[in-house]
Design an enzyme around this catalytic site. Sequence first.
Site, PDB file in Angstrom:
ATOM      1  N   ALA A  18       3.111   0.733  -3.035  1.00  0.00           N
ATOM      2  CA  ALA A  18       2.994   0.154  -1.698  1.00  0.00           C
ATOM      3  C   ALA A  18       4.249   0.455  -0.888  1.00  0.00           C
ATOM      4  CB  ALA A  18       2.762  -1.347  -1.809  1.00  0.00           C
ATOM      5  N   HIS A 179      -4.673  11.325  -5.171  1.00  0.00           N
ATOM      6  CA  HIS A 179      -3.890  11.674  -3.978  1.00  0.00           C
ATOM      7  C   HIS A 179      -3.699  13.176  -3.814  1.00  0.00           C
ATOM      8  CE1 HIS A 179      -0.397  11.818  -6.663  1.00  0.00           C
ATOM      9  NE2 HIS A 179       0.296  12.357  -5.689  1.00  0.00           N
ATOM     10  N   GLY A 182      -5.567  14.692  -1.026  1.00  0.00           N
ATOM     11  CA  GLY A 182      -5.068  14.477   0.330  1.00  0.00           C
ATOM     12  C   GLY A 182      -3.969  15.450   0.698  1.00  0.00           C
ATOM     13  N   HIS A 241      -5.752  15.194 -11.222  1.00  0.00           N
ATOM     14  CA  HIS A 241      -5.234  16.078 -10.169  1.00  0.00           C
ATOM     15  C   HIS A 241      -5.640  17.549 -10.382  1.00  0.00           C
ATOM     16  CE1 HIS A 241      -3.211  12.504  -9.117  1.00  0.00           C
ATOM     17  NE2 HIS A 241      -2.081  12.689  -9.764  1.00  0.00           N
TER      18      HIS A 241
HETATM   19  C1  BG6 Z   1       0.928  10.635 -10.181  1.00  0.00           C
HETATM   20  C2  BG6 Z   1       1.398  10.606 -11.616  1.00  0.00           C
HETATM   21  O1  BG6 Z   1      -0.465  10.534 -10.130  1.00  0.00           O
HETATM   22  O2  BG6 Z   1       1.346  11.838  -9.581  1.00  0.00           O
HETATM   23  C3  BG6 Z   1       2.888  10.786 -11.704  1.00  0.00           C
HETATM   24  O3  BG6 Z   1       1.013   9.373 -12.208  1.00  0.00           O
HETATM   25  C4  BG6 Z   1       3.332  12.020 -10.934  1.00  0.00           C
HETATM   26  O4  BG6 Z   1       3.292  10.895 -13.050  1.00  0.00           O
HETATM   27  C5  BG6 Z   1       2.736  12.017  -9.536  1.00  0.00           C
HETATM   28  O5  BG6 Z   1       4.741  12.020 -10.880  1.00  0.00           O
HETATM   29  C6  BG6 Z   1       3.023  13.317  -8.826  1.00  0.00           C
HETATM   30  O6  BG6 Z   1       2.646  13.217  -7.481  1.00  0.00           O
HETATM   31  P1  BG6 Z   1       3.376  14.091  -6.385  1.00  0.00           P
HETATM   32  O7  BG6 Z   1       2.582  13.834  -5.142  1.00  0.00           O
HETATM   33  O8  BG6 Z   1       4.780  13.605  -6.320  1.00  0.00           O
HETATM   34  O9  BG6 Z   1       3.295  15.501  -6.856  1.00  0.00           O
END
Ligand code: BG6
Length: 489
Positions: A18, A179, A182, A241
Amino acid sequence: DGEPTFSIIMVGASGDLAKKKIFPALFALYCEHCLPKNFTIFGYARSKMTDAELRTMVSRTLTCRIDKRENCNEKIEKFLKRCFYHSGQYDSEENFAELDKTLKEHEGGRVSNRLFYLSIPPNIFINVVKSASRSASSKNGWTRVIVEKPFGRDSESSAALTSGLKQYLDEDQIFRIDHYLGKELVENLSVLRFSNLIFEPLWSRKYIRNVQLIFSEDFGTEGRGGYFDHYGIIRDIMQNHLLQILALFAMETPASLDAEDIRNEKVKVLRSMRPLQLENVVIGQYKGHAKGGVTHLGYTDDKTVPEGSLTPTFAAAALFIDNARWDGVPFLMKAGKALHTKRAEIRVQFRHVPGNLYKQNFGTDREQATNELVIRVQPDEAIYLKINNKVPGLGMRLDRSNLNLLYSSRYSKEIPDAYERLLLDAIGGERRLFIRSDELDAAWNLFTPLLKELEEKKISPELYPYGSRGPVGAHYLASKYNVRWGDLS
Ligand code: BG6
């Protein structure tokens, strides 16, 4: 005015996600005039906090990224005035009923739309959804709930979570975030493929030799080892992801850009995937390493990680899609923590030109003479294509060069954070970038047998030093399919 009111309820308002992502994303949307006019933000959590304390906490996370002019502080002030706090237990219908009362006071009898963002551990998702849906859902507008992984640990626990949520919500009220969907360059993947004649016809086994999906981070699990140990890198990064990127990359052309059409195609690809075999997977775990006077602890040196843990912090896998388009093409995934660099990219290695007239002119490195398309998701977002060209001069020597679209030189506007796009879509009811329950099931069905086998057989991960390029096993795996990892050559 007669416009509907919109409330976003951040359940778990003082949590890391958050603070680091959601409040800043909401503020960015506010600066871009993308939030509904009558919006209010409510933090909801167990700890006691006043509105003023919440505002102070939130203000620490806000930056003037979008509006760099002087009136940014004014904007922050205005934004904070729309933020409130309500303390309550996560499983208390009574406490959510009190929240409902407060929401109603703000709504003043107008149509109310409510978006609950569950920024809390998944074991309390259902309690919250139960209490919130019974006591605090909108009576005259919509109610939506955003949830974020982990969605269980395997097929069974994920199915239990889904059916638990569906006791209180319809599927179209649930917005499951991954995410990575996105991220700007992931969203651009379909544009690149479907709107460029030079790519679309090549997108199959006929021209593509292999596809690589690579995720690396240059830091370990410091501070969240306890959480991580329960999941490991396969569940943390690959099953969601990287697999989501793969599905978008490999899907057939959807009937339209409609969310259901796209998600139908993604599910089809996931269901066409060959079950993952243990021999097509390599796992690793980082160990402590000292370099240049800096010592990094190993994964199991973290006090929150159980002694002797076999949880992988690195994994590489070869996956196959058994359909007409991709038959025999290896999709190689690699994900790791505490590696030498932070990067996420998609690499598409094309086949050799049949009967290449110039094969003699490459010197010793003939292997290199194929095209490669690289989509660098982060950092330094870019799309580049490796092509062959003649080295200028009187001789005939060939070279490989990059046609490079580097976003930072092409566009001056900053790229929005993934959460900005996802929140905007959830507010607008656009489901394209959210995971449908059948997609989630298919993703778990692919990984669950492998995860169980790794755990039952207590397979030891190959150790690699913190800050290195990961276990050599990943090279052997790739070479089994005549592939070289593009990020290492
Ligand atoms: C999260 C994982 O979903 O994605 C983390 O739980 C990881 O372990 C993160 O660090 C990476 O996200 P980004 O957007 O920083 O590449």
